[in-house]
Scaffold this motif. Structure first.
Motif, short mmCIF file in Angstrom:
data_model
loop_
_atom_site.label_atom_id
_atom_site.label_comp_id
_atom_site.label_asym_id
_atom_site.label_seq_id
_atom_site.Cartn_x
_atom_site.Cartn_y
_atom_site.Cartn_z
N PRO A 240 0.66 -1.22 0.05
CA PRO A 240 0.18 -0.10 -0.13
C PRO A 240 0.70 1.34 0.04
N MET A 241 0.14 2.42 -0.45
CA MET A 241 0.89 3.64 -0.52
C MET A 241 0.05 4.68 0.30
N THR A 242 0.54 5.82 0.61
CA THR A 242 0.06 6.89 1.46
C THR A 242 -0.77 7.82 0.52
N ARG A 243 -0.20 7.86 -0.73
CA ARG A 243 -0.81 8.83 -1.81
C ARG A 243 -0.75 7.86 -3.02
N TRP A 244 -1.44 8.36 -4.08
CA TRP A 244 -1.50 7.65 -5.39
C TRP A 244 -0.14 7.74 -5.91
N SER A 245 0.24 6.48 -6.46
CA SER A 245 1.59 6.13 -6.90
C SER A 245 1.63 6.28 -8.56
N LYS A 246 2.62 6.70 -8.89
CA LYS A 246 2.80 6.73 -10.38
C LYS A 246 3.04 5.26 -10.98
N CYS A 247 2.38 4.80 -11.90
CA CYS A 247 2.02 3.37 -12.28
C CYS A 247 3.31 2.84 -13.05
N TYR A 248 4.57 2.77 -12.54
CA TYR A 248 5.54 2.10 -12.97
C TYR A 248 5.37 0.63 -13.28
N GLU A 249 4.37 0.03 -12.61
CA GLU A 249 4.26 -1.36 -12.60
C GLU A 249 3.48 -1.82 -13.98
N ASP A 250 3.08 -0.89 -14.77
CA ASP A 250 2.47 -1.05 -16.02
C ASP A 250 3.80 -1.66 -16.83
N ARG A 251 4.76 -0.97 -16.94
CA ARG A 251 5.95 -1.56 -17.73
C ARG A 251 6.43 -2.87 -17.26
N ALA A 252 6.61 -3.01 -15.90
CA ALA A 252 6.92 -4.24 -15.54
C ALA A 252 5.88 -5.30 -15.78
N PHE A 253 4.76 -5.08 -15.85
CA PHE A 253 3.79 -6.38 -16.35
C PHE A 253 4.00 -6.77 -17.63
N ARG A 254 4.45 -5.71 -18.66
CA ARG A 254 4.90 -6.19 -19.72
C ARG A 254 6.29 -6.99 -19.98
N TRP A 255 7.13 -6.43 -18.92
CA TRP A 255 8.39 -7.14 -18.83
C TRP A 255 8.18 -8.51 -18.54
N LEU A 256 7.45 -8.80 -17.31
CA LEU A 256 7.37 -9.86 -16.83
C LEU A 256 6.60 -11.12 -17.96
N LEU A 257 5.74 -10.61 -18.58
CA LEU A 257 5.35 -11.44 -19.87
C LEU A 257 6.13 -11.62 -20.92
N GLY A 258 7.08 -10.85 -21.16
CA GLY A 258 7.97 -10.85 -22.12
C GLY A 258 7.51 -10.54 -23.65
N THR A 259 6.74 -9.26 -23.18
CA THR A 259 5.91 -8.80 -24.53
C THR A 259 5.51 -7.50 -24.53
N GLN A 260 5.66 -6.77 -25.49
CA GLN A 260 5.21 -5.25 -25.55
C GLN A 260 3.48 -5.38 -25.90
N GLY A 261 3.12 -6.67 -26.15
CA GLY A 261 1.78 -6.77 -26.75
C GLY A 261 1.73 -6.80 -28.10
N VAL A 262 0.56 -7.48 -28.68
CA VAL A 262 0.16 -7.82 -29.96
C VAL A 262 -0.77 -6.69 -30.26
N PRO A 263 -0.74 -5.76 -31.40
CA PRO A 263 -1.63 -4.81 -31.67
C PRO A 263 -2.81 -5.30 -32.40
N ILE A 264 -4.05 -4.96 -32.17
CA ILE A 264 -5.10 -5.45 -32.80
C ILE A 264 -5.97 -4.25 -33.20
N GLU A 265 -6.80 -4.54 -34.15
CA GLU A 265 -7.75 -3.25 -34.62
C GLU A 265 -9.09 -3.52 -33.93
N VAL A 266 -9.43 -2.38 -32.99
CA VAL A 266 -10.50 -2.04 -32.19
C VAL A 266 -11.05 -0.84 -32.21
N PRO A 267 -12.01 -0.69 -32.94
CA PRO A 267 -12.71 0.82 -33.34
C PRO A 267 -13.36 1.19 -32.02
#
Length: 303
Positions: A240-267
């Motif tokens: 937990p944090m005492t204030r809203w934390s900057k979301c560095y874990e977003d990049r860590a999640f991709r790193w753990l999966l070993g991918t930047q993600g696969v682009p798809i078309e969604v309108p």
């Protein structure tokens, strides 16, 4: 509940977080820290009707969460079932009022799942995302922000794109975004009135392209989410944090999966860009600084 959420974030944790940010830049393979990751070929190739869990956090952003929830009422999916999970705090009265209103809305193929957390857990977004990932029963789980909106055809097209897909992570390669809106913009002011179902004017949005699965457009395979959670193996991101934390874990999640993600078309995936950050104390030095930075990025890089 996620592990370590009763611990306190310390100065040493800050050092560990910085080290993880460096590691996630590519110095070390993320899979070294994610032994639970299944083989891609083992991921279930789900067929329609699919189930998608949408996960967002809301802290003093009820005016934006309103549009996201409204979009599921106005443009209810027909080709998949949606579980909409919103993490919030009982201390945020406006969001509580908003969610109480939408609990009364009966929508075909949509199930509301509103979960209150202590605000200190809400402030570290990975905690709620990890809880949702480990517990989800859905075929796919979309980790998003409350200022992202699913307009006409978005979710039904997504169902077509995800059918039979065996990727760890996918993302819409473009969204429709507003300009950087001031707090007195009618779009924001109107949404602060009594909760009601509202619609957005698409003429206010223009195309923005993406090259990776950034924080609000991370759509993960349900099997990978259940196995690995959301940064579950990185204890520093489950505190937990005492204030809203900057979301560095977003990049860590991709790193753990070993991918930047696969682009798809969604309108018609919409993004409401706004200068004011409601999650920071208004008028504080950090609030003023972050607002200035956002405006500079918008002017220089259209970000």
């Amino acid at each position: 509940m996620p592990k370590n959420t009763d611990a306190t974030f310390t100065r040493m944790d800050g050092v560990k977080e910085y080290a993880l940010r460096l590691a996630a830049s590519g110095w070390i393979p993320g899979r070294w820290f994610n032994s639970a990751l299944p083989e891609k070929t083992a991921l279930r190739a789900a067929q329609r009707p699919l189930t998608l869990e949408v996960v967002s956090h809301c802290w003093k952003y009820s005016e934006f969460q309103l549009y996201q929830l409204s979009s599921l009422v106005n443009h209810a999916p027909t080709q998949l079932k949606v579980i909409h999970t919103v993490f919030y705090s009982d201390e945020d009265a406006d969001t509580v009022r908003l969610l109480d209103f939408f609990r009364t809305q009966q929508v075909a193929n949509v199930t509301w799942n509103f979960i209150a957390l202590p605000k200190e857990q809400l402030f570290r977004r990975a905690i709620g995302r990890n809880q949702a990932a480990k517990q989800t029963q859905a075929d796919w789980i979309w980790f998003t922000d409350c200022d992202v909106v699913f307009h006409e055809g978005a979710l039904d097209t997504l169902a077509t794109q995800l059918e039979g897909c065996q990727e760890f992570l996918v993302y819409p390669q473009q969204m429709l975004a507003t300009d950087l809106l001031p707090k007195d913009d009618p779009l924001i002011v109107q949404a602060k009135a009594n909760p009601t179902v509202m619609e957005l004017d698409l003429t206010r949005f223009s195309v923005r392209k993406f090259s990776r699965a950034t924080g609000p457009i991370q759509i993960a395979h349900g099997d990978a989410a259940r196995a690995c959670g959301y940064c579950d193996s990185l204890a520093v991101y489950q505190k937990p944090m005492t204030r809203w934390s900057k979301c560095y874990e977003d990049r860590a999640f991709r790193w753990l999966l070993g991918t930047q993600g696969v682009p798809i078309e969604v309108p018609n995936v919409l993004f409401i860009r706004h200068a004011e950050k409601g999650r920071y104390q208004q008028g504080s030095q950090i609030s003023v600084l972050r607002k200035t930075i956002r405006r500079m990025k918008s002017a220089l890089f259209n970000r």
